[in-house]
Design a protein around this motif. Structure first.
Motif, PDB file in Angstrom:
ATOM      1  N   GLY A 139      30.681  22.047  46.616  1.00 49.17           N
ATOM      2  CA  GLY A 139      29.370  22.005  46.000  1.00 49.17           C
ATOM      3  C   GLY A 139      28.354  22.839  46.764  1.00 49.17           C
ATOM      4  N   GLY A 140      27.453  23.508  46.039  1.00 52.51           N
ATOM      5  CA  GLY A 140      26.411  24.295  46.665  1.00 52.51           C
ATOM      6  C   GLY A 140      26.737  25.755  46.859  1.00 52.51           C
ATOM      7  N   THR A 141      27.986  26.135  46.677  1.00 50.43           N
ATOM      8  CA  THR A 141      28.359  27.540  46.837  1.00 50.43           C
ATOM      9  C   THR A 141      28.122  28.297  45.534  1.00 50.43           C
ATOM     10  N   GLU A 142      27.974  29.608  45.648  1.00 47.56           N
ATOM     11  CA  GLU A 142      27.836  30.442  44.459  1.00 47.56           C
ATOM     12  C   GLU A 142      29.111  30.385  43.619  1.00 47.56           C
ATOM     13  N   GLU A 143      30.257  30.307  44.289  1.00 50.04           N
ATOM     14  CA  GLU A 143      31.536  30.201  43.573  1.00 50.04           C
ATOM     15  C   GLU A 143      31.589  28.931  42.725  1.00 50.04           C
ATOM     16  N   HIS A 144      31.104  27.834  43.292  1.00 51.89           N
ATOM     17  CA  HIS A 144      31.089  26.562  42.558  1.00 51.89           C
ATOM     18  C   HIS A 144      30.162  26.654  41.341  1.00 51.89           C
ATOM     19  N   LYS A 145      28.998  27.191  41.547  1.00 55.83           N
ATOM     20  CA  LYS A 145      28.022  27.329  40.469  1.00 55.83           C
ATOM     21  C   LYS A 145      28.571  28.168  39.325  1.00 55.83           C
ATOM     22  N   ARG A 146      29.185  29.270  39.662  1.00 54.70           N
ATOM     23  CA  ARG A 146      29.698  30.162  38.628  1.00 54.70           C
ATOM     24  C   ARG A 146      30.947  29.586  37.952  1.00 54.70           C
ATOM     25  N   LEU A 147      31.740  28.851  38.706  1.00 50.00           N
ATOM     26  CA  LEU A 147      32.914  28.197  38.126  1.00 50.00           C
ATOM     27  C   LEU A 147      32.478  27.191  37.065  1.00 50.00           C
ATOM     28  N   ILE A 148      31.496  26.357  37.401  1.00 45.64           N
ATOM     29  CA  ILE A 148      30.998  25.362  36.461  1.00 45.64           C
ATOM     30  C   ILE A 148      30.399  26.044  35.230  1.00 45.64           C
ATOM     31  N   ALA A 149      29.705  27.155  35.430  1.00 46.75           N
ATOM     32  CA  ALA A 149      29.119  27.893  34.299  1.00 46.75           C
ATOM     33  C   ALA A 149      30.209  28.377  33.349  1.00 46.75           C
ATOM     34  N   ASP A 150      31.308  28.871  33.903  1.00 41.99           N
ATOM     35  CA  ASP A 150      32.430  29.310  33.065  1.00 41.99           C
ATOM     36  C   ASP A 150      33.057  28.124  32.331  1.00 41.99           C
ATOM     37  N   MET A 151      33.231  27.017  33.039  1.00 40.67           N
ATOM     38  CA  MET A 151      33.780  25.813  32.409  1.00 40.67           C
ATOM     39  C   MET A 151      32.902  25.373  31.240  1.00 40.67           C
TER      40      MET A 151
ATOM     41  N   LYS B 126      42.562  43.204  34.961  1.00 35.67           N
ATOM     42  CA  LYS B 126      42.974  41.877  34.496  1.00 35.67           C
ATOM     43  C   LYS B 126      42.637  40.861  35.587  1.00 35.67           C
ATOM     44  N   GLY B 127      41.388  40.419  35.548  1.00 33.15           N
ATOM     45  CA  GLY B 127      40.822  39.627  36.632  1.00 33.15           C
ATOM     46  C   GLY B 127      41.312  38.205  36.742  1.00 33.15           C
ATOM     47  N   PHE B 128      42.287  37.805  35.911  1.00 37.51           N
ATOM     48  CA  PHE B 128      42.889  36.482  36.108  1.00 37.51           C
ATOM     49  C   PHE B 128      43.954  36.540  37.198  1.00 37.51           C
ATOM     50  N   TYR B 129      44.435  37.738  37.509  1.00 37.45           N
ATOM     51  CA  TYR B 129      45.386  37.889  38.598  1.00 37.45           C
ATOM     52  C   TYR B 129      44.649  37.902  39.940  1.00 37.45           C
ATOM     53  N   SER B 130      45.220  37.219  40.915  1.00 37.38           N
ATOM     54  CA  SER B 130      44.566  37.121  42.222  1.00 37.38           C
ATOM     55  C   SER B 130      44.410  38.483  42.884  1.00 37.38           C
ATOM     56  N   GLU B 131      45.325  39.401  42.620  1.00 28.14           N
ATOM     57  CA  GLU B 131      45.232  40.731  43.231  1.00 28.14           C
ATOM     58  C   GLU B 131      44.094  41.556  42.648  1.00 28.14           C
ATOM     59  N   HIS B 132      43.510  41.085  41.528  1.00 26.50           N
ATOM     60  CA  HIS B 132      42.452  41.835  40.872  1.00 26.50           C
ATOM     61  C   HIS B 132      41.092  41.160  40.984  1.00 26.50           C
ATOM     62  N   THR B 133      40.935  40.259  41.938  1.00 24.16           N
ATOM     63  CA  THR B 133      39.636  39.611  42.099  1.00 24.16           C
ATOM     64  C   THR B 133      39.403  39.226  43.560  1.00 24.16           C
ATOM     65  N   THR B 134      38.153  39.217  43.939  1.00 22.69           N
ATOM     66  CA  THR B 134      37.763  38.734  45.265  1.00 22.69           C
ATOM     67  C   THR B 134      37.282  37.288  45.209  1.00 22.69           C
ATOM     68  N   PHE B 135      37.318  36.689  44.035  1.00 26.32           N
ATOM     69  CA  PHE B 135      36.844  35.320  43.865  1.00 26.32           C
ATOM     70  C   PHE B 135      37.711  34.363  44.680  1.00 26.32           C
ATOM     71  N   ASP B 136      37.069  33.497  45.441  1.00 25.00           N
ATOM     72  CA  ASP B 136      37.751  32.577  46.351  1.00 25.00           C
ATOM     73  C   ASP B 136      37.687  31.154  45.782  1.00 25.00           C
ATOM     74  N   ALA B 137      38.806  30.698  45.241  1.00 25.41           N
ATOM     75  CA  ALA B 137      38.839  29.371  44.619  1.00 25.41           C
ATOM     76  C   ALA B 137      38.618  28.255  45.630  1.00 25.41           C
ATOM     77  N   SER B 138      38.925  28.490  46.898  1.00 26.22           N
ATOM     78  CA  SER B 138      38.719  27.442  47.903  1.00 26.22           C
ATOM     79  C   SER B 138      37.237  27.183  48.149  1.00 26.22           C
ATOM     80  N   ARG B 139      36.401  28.153  47.870  1.00 29.39           N
ATOM     81  CA  ARG B 139      34.959  27.945  47.961  1.00 29.39           C
ATOM     82  C   ARG B 139      34.400  27.345  46.672  1.00 29.39           C
ATOM     83  N   ALA B 140      35.101  27.553  45.576  1.00 31.42           N
ATOM     84  CA  ALA B 140      34.625  27.049  44.286  1.00 31.42           C
ATOM     85  C   ALA B 140      34.667  25.530  44.198  1.00 31.42           C
ATOM     86  N   ILE B 141      35.499  24.898  45.019  1.00 34.79           N
ATOM     87  CA  ILE B 141      35.578  23.432  44.975  1.00 34.79           C
ATOM     88  C   ILE B 141      34.526  22.790  45.881  1.00 34.79           C
TER      89      ILE B 141
END
Length: 324
Positions: free
Chosen positions: A138-150, A121-136
């Protein structure tokens, strides 16, 4: 307590239907309360239960979008996770039926499986390595993938916009906690995620049918009056404890001096409609959570459920005016 609320939407391009709903909610505030129920499967056993017990239906129905997350890791998921996803599929079909044929209000909850790095259940923080602080950033892979999901979710919401169906949109819920990945890096990060989505959805996608609902009582993470129509919180009182939730109201409204509409985004028990009719704490809606919370007597007895739905203060589906 019940000051006049300005019903103007935060999005100046909001649809007429959004404006109509907000006007109605502002007029209702302190005078009545919309009954609501979350459902997370296409079976919607909660609605059947409520109708069997009360002979009525809620005016607001909540729908779960977790199965629409584009990056579910099916290869590393428990049986419980796979069952939850499977049972949640096609809930947007139910939302269409509720909006078009039942003419009820709709609200969406998205337990968002992280854009990458998740298991189970990857919406729980304990079940993902995704770093939301990098998603905000610009230019990071996290940001790119976040926008793609949005953008993926925006495409699913667009048909509702094209049909002028207003949606009470409650993204990044419960961000005051660290249990979801969007709240795991603190309130400031969660705030920026929300504001990114707001700009993306209003400016880029033109989703002018969304009513923006902020869902956290944490003043440090408040997103701002300019991107929010309703402030809300989630609360789970002890079983069979039915009150007007005045303390929770005071906590929530402390996040902004603006006189915003207030709602109980999620609740485990039905509030006391008789008490609310006396105290007039201006919650405009509540949404009981699903499964045992909304389809059994474990949290709210049948007697208390009938008392709520039969009370003149309650707005049930049959009492809801046509708003779109």
């Amino acid at each position: 307590m019940n000051k006049r609320i300005n019903p103007a939407p935060c999005n100046d391009k909001a649809s007429n239907e959004v404006k109509a709903v907000l006007r109605y909610l502002s007029e209702l505030s302190g005078k009545g309360m919309i009954t609501g129920q979350h459902t997370q499967t296409t079976v919607q056993k909660e609605l059947r239960y409520i109708e069997e017990v009360t002979g009525k239906l809620p005016a607001l129905c909540g729908f779960e979008l977790l199965a629409y997350s584009p990056n579910i890791n099916y290869g590393d998921a428990s049986e419980a996770c796979l069952i939850e996803v499977e049972e949640n599929k096609n809930t947007l079909d139910n939302a269409w039926d509720w909006a078009l044929y039942m003419r009820g209000l709709i609200t969406f909850t998205w337990h968002w499986f992280s854009p990458f790095g998740s298991r189970d259940k990857g919406f729980y923080s304990e079940h993902t390595t995704f770093d939301a602080s990098r998603a905000i950033l610009g230019g990071t892979e996290e940001h790119k993938r976040l926008i793609a999901d949005m953008d993926h979710m925006a495409e699913l919401l667009k048909p509702f916009c094209e049909k002028s169906i207003p949606i009470l949109w409650r993204p990044f819920h419960e961000s005051e906690g660290d249990w979801f990945w969007w709240g795991a890096k603190g309130p400031e990060v969660a705030k920026q995620l929300y504001r990114m989505m707001y700009e993306r959805y209003t400016v880029y996608h033109g989703l002018n049918n969304l009513i923006w609902v902020w869902n956290s009582p944490n003043p440090e993470g408040y997103v701002g009056d300019d991107v929010c129509d309703v402030i809300s919180l989630d609360v789970y009182p002890p079983k069979h404890t039915h009150t007007d939730l005045d303390k929770e109201y005071m906590e929530l409204t402390a996040i902004t001096p603006a006189n915003k509409l207030t709602a109980l985004g999620e609740i485990g028990v039905v509030p006391s409609l008789p008490m609310l009719s006396e105290t007039r704490i201006p919650w405009v809606w509540y949404m009981t959570w699903s499964n045992d919370f909304g389809a059994s007597e474990e949290w709210t007895t049948k007697e208390e459920l009938r008392r709520a739905y039969d009370h003149p203060y309650a707005v049930t589906l049959d009492k809801l005016p046509r708003l779109y």
